[in-house]
Design an enzyme around this catalytic site. Structure first.
Site, PDB file in Angstrom:
ATOM      1  N   ASP A 144      -9.564   6.057  -2.762  1.00 31.07           N
ATOM      2  CA  ASP A 144      -8.545   7.051  -2.399  1.00 31.07           C
ATOM      3  C   ASP A 144      -7.454   7.146  -3.461  1.00 31.07           C
ATOM      4  OD1 ASP A 144      -8.175   4.373  -1.166  1.00 31.07           O
ATOM      5  OD2 ASP A 144      -6.192   5.149  -0.679  1.00 31.07           O
ATOM      6  N   ASP A 167      -1.362   7.350  -8.182  1.00 29.87           N
ATOM      7  CA  ASP A 167      -0.872   6.390  -7.184  1.00 29.87           C
ATOM      8  C   ASP A 167      -0.487   5.048  -7.807  1.00 29.87           C
ATOM      9  OD1 ASP A 167      -1.163   8.332  -5.314  1.00 29.87           O
ATOM     10  OD2 ASP A 167      -2.473   7.199  -3.975  1.00 29.87           O
TER      11      ASP A 167
HETATM   12  P1  AMP Z   1      -1.611   3.430  -1.064  1.00 32.28           P
HETATM   13  O1  AMP Z   1      -1.925   1.982  -0.925  1.00 32.28           O
HETATM   14  O2  AMP Z   1      -0.174   3.707  -1.399  1.00 32.28           O
HETATM   15  O3  AMP Z   1      -2.546   4.141  -1.973  1.00 32.28           O
HETATM   16  O4  AMP Z   1      -1.805   4.061   0.391  1.00 32.28           O
HETATM   17  C1  AMP Z   1      -2.990   3.987   1.131  1.00 32.28           C
HETATM   18  C2  AMP Z   1      -2.864   4.846   2.344  1.00 32.28           C
HETATM   19  O5  AMP Z   1      -1.791   4.396   3.155  1.00 32.28           O
HETATM   20  C3  AMP Z   1      -2.583   6.312   2.081  1.00 32.28           C
HETATM   21  O6  AMP Z   1      -3.189   7.043   3.103  1.00 32.28           O
HETATM   22  C4  AMP Z   1      -1.080   6.391   2.186  1.00 32.28           C
HETATM   23  O7  AMP Z   1      -0.613   7.677   2.493  1.00 32.28           O
HETATM   24  C5  AMP Z   1      -0.830   5.438   3.320  1.00 32.28           C
HETATM   25  N1  AMP Z   1       0.510   4.845   3.273  1.00 32.28           N
HETATM   26  C6  AMP Z   1       0.972   3.915   2.412  1.00 32.28           C
HETATM   27  N2  AMP Z   1       2.245   3.603   2.696  1.00 32.28           N
HETATM   28  C7  AMP Z   1       2.610   4.367   3.745  1.00 32.28           C
HETATM   29  C8  AMP Z   1       3.801   4.496   4.506  1.00 32.28           C
HETATM   30  N3  AMP Z   1       4.893   3.782   4.241  1.00 32.28           N
HETATM   31  N4  AMP Z   1       3.803   5.389   5.517  1.00 32.28           N
HETATM   32  C9  AMP Z   1       2.709   6.110   5.813  1.00 32.28           C
HETATM   33  N5  AMP Z   1       1.555   6.019   5.148  1.00 32.28           N
HETATM   34  C10 AMP Z   1       1.494   5.158   4.125  1.00 32.28           C
HETATM   35 MG    MG Z   2      -2.917   5.913  -2.483  1.00 30.51          MG
END
Ligand code: AMP
Ligand code: MG
Length: 509
Positions: free
Chosen positions: A270, A280
């Protein structure tokens, strides 16, 4: 003189503040199943923390225009971008090698698309509140991680590495709970597209669940082909061609990461851009004392995303994408061939070219591959600072003289080992009758003096906690031109200080 928004609209050639009734949003032309339209929650009493002039220019804006409260409100998610229609997109993905099911923009809002002087950019807020894809999350991003994403996006662009861009950070005093209580921020990101490998995996999985291919899989593939890779349309198998092109771009990207010593930290599917961009930014890192096994993400206990594993993980991720595209490609061998023809040749060729440039080599010699392999073995054995080693090498003369090599030798405990390697390097330069001045100039364009070391970002974060954003601005100023000497920023090229040895970055953001 304080400019008004009318001045801006009249003087700045940009559709961002345009009188158009609606901004284009090619992604939003996809069926509504791809996203949810919603209004971001925004930030209470937002203030501007940082702006990238270079990113603003991509939109045809001057950076100082963003200081207007009107812009701050837009980039906090409090006011609509004129003509924009915010949405959060759905996607799924594999996290740490395990199928994670539906994820999606849990804290990102796509506002719309702006046609800049050299192309169209999607404008996305990160951290402006919850969405239907937030799951257990709060929809927020903390100032700490926003500063890291902002600076690294722009630093990567300065290094010439494909990346999404960062326009600005808007902060607020709103408390946000992570390991400790921090404050909220929104970083505005720009990219031609935020579609991920996981966007395709999402529709493939839905198809499997329902025992029939979902039309969305083809719709998404057609969208990516028609918008970003139109050459694939002319191919006998456009979807195999799409996979080959994504594989090629990913190979080029990862070769750049390896050559500069960048570690992403969370190469989940993702977080893999369909356009081959760095996407990201979380617990990323730049290699300091060279160790191929280095793990930059403190949450990555198994070292899945260690430096040396990035190419194989990218390859694994491409197989996840290939499996998702299989219903469109129709033939497993064709899909496999697309990945193999796309990824490894692009990776090998780009990596070799970048390392040859880092070593100052122009001609090709039979034992070059062996020389490069032995160079990495030498770095692994002696662990000099990766960036300082190559930058230092750039300045060395073709023939050793008393003290000529001191700056590089000082990076080694075992000076004799350094001397021995330098002798083999000089032999190799002599074998191609390398011109010293021309080589030095070339090498200084291939070996950055400045990268975003964790301790540099940490200094900027600590000051920002006291609402002093000057360090973010200076780092940005320096990192946008990482190959230039910039003596006024020489302290940013230093080895990490002792206090930095305990710094840990994790998935918490
Ligand atoms: P990431 O690890 O930042 O790539 O995020 C992985 C997933 O978790 C994605 O769907 C993000 O949108 C979601 N996500 C990460 N942090 C948050 C947060 N604080 N609130 C809502 N969704 C989150
Ligand atoms: Mg992400």
């Amino acid at each position: 003189m304080r400019m008004t928004s009318t001045d801006i609209t009249d003087t700045v050639q940009t559709p961002l503040w345009s009188k158009q009734p609606s901004l284009p949003n090619t992604f939003a032309r996809l069926p509504e199943t791809f996203y949810t339209r919603l209004t971001p929650a925004g930030l209470p009493s937002p203030y501007l923390v940082a702006v990238s002039d270079d990113a603003a220019h991509l939109l045809g804006l001057e950076g100082n225009a963003l200081a207007l409260q009107e812009f701050v409100d837009v980039f906090a998610g409090n006011q609509p971008l004129p003509g924009g229609a915010p949405l959060a997109a759905v996607y799924s993905g594999h996290q740490f090698g395990v199928w994670a099911g539906q994820l999606g923009d849990g804290r990102a809002h796509l506002l719309g698309e702006v046609q800049g002087p050299h192309g169209a950019w999607e404008i996305q807020l990160k951290g402006a509140g919850r969405t239907p894809y937030s799951r257990m999350g709060d929809g927020r991003a903390v100032l700490r991680s926003s500063i890291r994403e902002f600076l690294c996006s722009e630093a990567m662009a300065g290094l010439g590495i494909p990346t999404t861009r960062a326009l600005c950070i808007v902060g607020a005093d709103l408390p946000v709970r992570r390991e400790t209580i921090e404050t909220a921020a929104v970083v505005t990101r720009l990219s031609p597209s935020f579609v991920r490998f996981g966007s395709f995996e999402h529709w493939a999985a839905q198809g499997v669940n329902e025992n029939a291919p979902k039309p969305e899989l083809k719709q998404l593939a057609d969208y990516v082909i028609d918008t970003f890779m139109p050459e694939s349309r002319d191919h006998s198998s456009p979807y195999a061609s799409l996979l080959r092109e994504v594989s090629r771009r990913t190979g080029v990207l990862i070769a750049h990461w390896q050559a500069v010593g960048f570690m992403h930290g969370v190469m989940n599917t993702d977080n893999m851009s369909i356009l081959g961009l760095t996407l990201d930014y979380g617990p990323f890192g730049f290699m300091e004392a060279f160790d191929a096994a280095h793990i930059c993400n403190h949450s990555d206990h198994a070292g899945r995303y260690a430096y040396a594993r990035q190419p194989e993980v990218a390859h694994w991720n491409l197989y996840a994408l290939g499996s998702a595209l299989l219903p469109l490609i129709g033939d497993e061998d064709v899909a496999r061939a697309a990945i193999e023809e796309g990824f490894a040749p692009a990776y090998d060729e780009t990596f070799a070219a970048l390392i040859r440039a880092k070593l100052g080599l122009v001609a090709t010699h039979a034992n070059d591959e062996a020389f490069m392999t032995s160079t990495f073995a030498f770095l692994q054995a002696h662990r000099p600072d990766y960036t300082l080693f190559f930058r230092g090498l750039s300045h060395l003369p073709n023939q050793a003289a008393p003290h000529s090599d001191d700056a590089v030798r000082d990076l080694f405990i075992d000076r004799a080992a350094c001397d021995a390697w330098l002798a083999t390097w000089r032999d190799r330069l002599n074998a191609e009758q390398s011109n010293e001045a021309a080589r030095r100039t070339r090498m200084l364009r291939a070996n950055p003096k400045y990268v975003l070391r964790n301790w540099l970002a940490e200094n900027a974060i600590r000051k920002a906690r006291d609402k002093d954003y000057s360090e973010i601005a200076s780092l940005l100023q320096c990192l946008r031109r990482p190959y230039d000497e910039q003596p006024e920023f020489a302290h940013y090229a230093a080895l990490p200080p002792d206090w930095a040895s305990g710094l840990e970055v994790s998935c918490s953001s």
